[in-house]
Design a protein around this motif. Structure first.
Motif, mmCIF file in Angstrom:
data_model
loop_
_atom_site.group_PDB
_atom_site.id
_atom_site.type_symbol
_atom_site.label_atom_id
_atom_site.label_comp_id
_atom_site.label_asym_id
_atom_site.label_seq_id
_atom_site.Cartn_x
_atom_site.Cartn_y
_atom_site.Cartn_z
ATOM 1 N N ILE A 195 -4.649 -20.079 -6.305
ATOM 2 C CA ILE A 195 -3.984 -19.352 -5.226
ATOM 3 C C ILE A 195 -4.987 -18.361 -4.654
ATOM 4 O O ILE A 195 -5.562 -17.558 -5.382
ATOM 5 C CB ILE A 195 -2.740 -18.602 -5.746
ATOM 6 N N LYS A 196 -5.193 -18.427 -3.377
ATOM 7 C CA LYS A 196 -6.131 -17.520 -2.733
ATOM 8 C C LYS A 196 -5.507 -16.128 -2.609
ATOM 9 O O LYS A 196 -4.347 -15.995 -2.221
ATOM 10 C CB LYS A 196 -6.495 -18.022 -1.336
ATOM 11 N N PRO A 197 -6.236 -15.066 -2.935
ATOM 12 C CA PRO A 197 -5.708 -13.713 -2.776
ATOM 13 C C PRO A 197 -5.576 -13.364 -1.300
ATOM 14 O O PRO A 197 -6.254 -13.955 -0.458
ATOM 15 C CB PRO A 197 -6.755 -12.832 -3.467
ATOM 16 N N PRO A 198 -4.713 -12.422 -0.971
ATOM 17 C CA PRO A 198 -4.571 -12.050 0.437
ATOM 18 C C PRO A 198 -5.855 -11.426 0.967
ATOM 19 O O PRO A 198 -6.618 -10.796 0.229
ATOM 20 C CB PRO A 198 -3.432 -11.022 0.428
ATOM 21 N N ALA A 199 -6.076 -11.605 2.243
ATOM 22 C CA ALA A 199 -7.291 -11.086 2.859
ATOM 23 C C ALA A 199 -7.274 -9.560 2.934
ATOM 24 O O ALA A 199 -8.308 -8.919 2.862
ATOM 25 C CB ALA A 199 -7.452 -11.674 4.251
ATOM 26 N N GLU A 200 -6.078 -8.972 3.070
ATOM 27 C CA GLU A 200 -5.960 -7.521 3.188
ATOM 28 C C GLU A 200 -5.138 -6.957 2.048
ATOM 29 O O GLU A 200 -4.186 -7.576 1.588
ATOM 30 C CB GLU A 200 -5.273 -7.157 4.505
ATOM 31 N N GLY A 201 -5.483 -5.786 1.613
ATOM 32 C CA GLY A 201 -4.680 -5.064 0.635
ATOM 33 C C GLY A 201 -4.774 -5.616 -0.772
ATOM 34 O O GLY A 201 -5.497 -6.551 -1.066
ATOM 35 N N SER A 202 -3.982 -5.011 -1.646
ATOM 36 C CA SER A 202 -3.972 -5.376 -3.051
ATOM 37 C C SER A 202 -2.707 -6.157 -3.377
ATOM 38 O O SER A 202 -1.673 -5.983 -2.740
ATOM 39 C CB SER A 202 -4.016 -4.105 -3.901
ATOM 40 N N LEU A 203 -2.785 -6.990 -4.391
ATOM 41 C CA LEU A 203 -1.600 -7.717 -4.851
ATOM 42 C C LEU A 203 -0.611 -6.787 -5.538
ATOM 43 O O LEU A 203 0.587 -7.019 -5.541
ATOM 44 C CB LEU A 203 -2.001 -8.810 -5.842
ATOM 45 N N PHE A 204 -1.115 -5.720 -6.142
ATOM 46 C CA PHE A 204 -0.292 -4.866 -6.979
ATOM 47 C C PHE A 204 0.170 -3.592 -6.284
ATOM 48 O O PHE A 204 0.974 -2.855 -6.817
ATOM 49 C CB PHE A 204 -1.060 -4.511 -8.255
ATOM 50 N N GLU A 205 -0.350 -3.318 -5.133
ATOM 51 C CA GLU A 205 0.011 -2.090 -4.431
ATOM 52 C C GLU A 205 1.306 -2.307 -3.655
ATOM 53 O O GLU A 205 1.416 -3.204 -2.830
ATOM 54 C CB GLU A 205 -1.105 -1.716 -3.458
ATOM 55 N N ARG A 206 2.293 -1.481 -3.963
ATOM 56 C CA ARG A 206 3.569 -1.565 -3.257
ATOM 57 C C ARG A 206 3.515 -0.671 -2.025
ATOM 58 O O ARG A 206 2.844 0.356 -2.039
ATOM 59 C CB ARG A 206 4.715 -1.105 -4.144
ATOM 60 N N PRO A 207 4.242 -1.036 -0.997
ATOM 61 C CA PRO A 207 4.281 -0.146 0.155
ATOM 62 C C PRO A 207 4.953 1.168 -0.228
ATOM 63 O O PRO A 207 5.942 1.179 -0.964
ATOM 64 C CB PRO A 207 5.105 -0.904 1.196
ATOM 65 N N ARG A 208 4.408 2.264 0.262
ATOM 66 C CA ARG A 208 4.945 3.578 -0.088
ATOM 67 C C ARG A 208 6.222 3.848 0.677
ATOM 68 O O ARG A 208 6.305 3.586 1.867
ATOM 69 C CB ARG A 208 3.933 4.669 0.214
ATOM 70 N N ARG A 209 7.193 4.392 -0.049
ATOM 71 C CA ARG A 209 8.436 4.805 0.584
ATOM 72 C C ARG A 209 8.332 6.275 0.930
ATOM 73 O O ARG A 209 7.650 7.039 0.256
ATOM 74 C CB ARG A 209 9.615 4.568 -0.346
ATOM 75 N N ARG A 210 9.055 6.661 1.949
ATOM 76 C CA ARG A 210 9.034 8.054 2.343
ATOM 77 C C ARG A 210 9.812 8.882 1.341
ATOM 78 O O ARG A 210 10.822 8.459 0.814
ATOM 79 C CB ARG A 210 9.639 8.207 3.725
ATOM 80 N N ARG A 211 9.336 10.085 1.083
ATOM 81 C CA ARG A 211 9.970 10.970 0.109
ATOM 82 C C ARG A 211 11.089 11.793 0.732
ATOM 83 O O ARG A 211 11.858 12.408 0.031
ATOM 84 C CB ARG A 211 8.943 11.923 -0.479
ATOM 85 N N MET A 212 11.179 11.804 2.044
ATOM 86 C CA MET A 212 12.118 12.677 2.736
ATOM 87 C C MET A 212 13.567 12.447 2.296
ATOM 88 O O MET A 212 14.276 13.417 2.052
ATOM 89 C CB MET A 212 11.958 12.510 4.249
ATOM 90 N N PRO A 213 14.061 11.203 2.188
ATOM 91 C CA PRO A 213 15.456 11.030 1.761
ATOM 92 C C PRO A 213 15.722 11.590 0.362
ATOM 93 O O PRO A 213 16.775 12.190 0.121
ATOM 94 C CB PRO A 213 15.671 9.518 1.788
#
Length: 100
Positions: A29-47
């Motif tokens: 399986i080819k890794p994605p060209a951008e970003g990390s496989l393990f990095e989750r998108p950050r959620r905003r802390r405001m809520p």
């Protein structure tokens, strides 16, 4: 088997070369060209912050209500303390609304 990168003799079933660390086969399986496989998108802390502030304000308002309510069983000083706490909470709520 001989490593294609460094020429070291390695086991036939080896996945990586023990000397240079390179893979012996192409990945399935080819890794994605951008970003990390393990990095989750950050959620905003405001809520979360808003919910915590709301819970604290509700707890303080409940405390003020409990100190302010009591009729003739409480002394005048306790009633004044409840009123001043309510005024403090009101002012605090106004300031927090200006911040948010």
């Amino acid at each position: 088997m001989i490593c294609a990168h460094c020429g070291t003799e390695i086991a036939d079933k080896a996945l990586i070369c023990y000397r240079c660390g390179n893979a012996t086969t192409e990945p399935r399986i080819k890794p994605p060209a951008e970003g990390s496989l393990f990095e989750r998108p950050r959620r905003r802390r405001m809520p979360i912050v808003a919910i915590v502030i709301l819970i604290v304000l509700i707890a303080l308002a409940l405390l003020a209500w409990l100190l302010g309510v009591g009729g003739s069983t409480q002394s005048a000083d306790a009633g004044d303390a409840g009123a001043s706490l309510a005024a403090f909470l009101h002012a605090l709520g106004d300031r927090l609304q200006r911040i948010a």
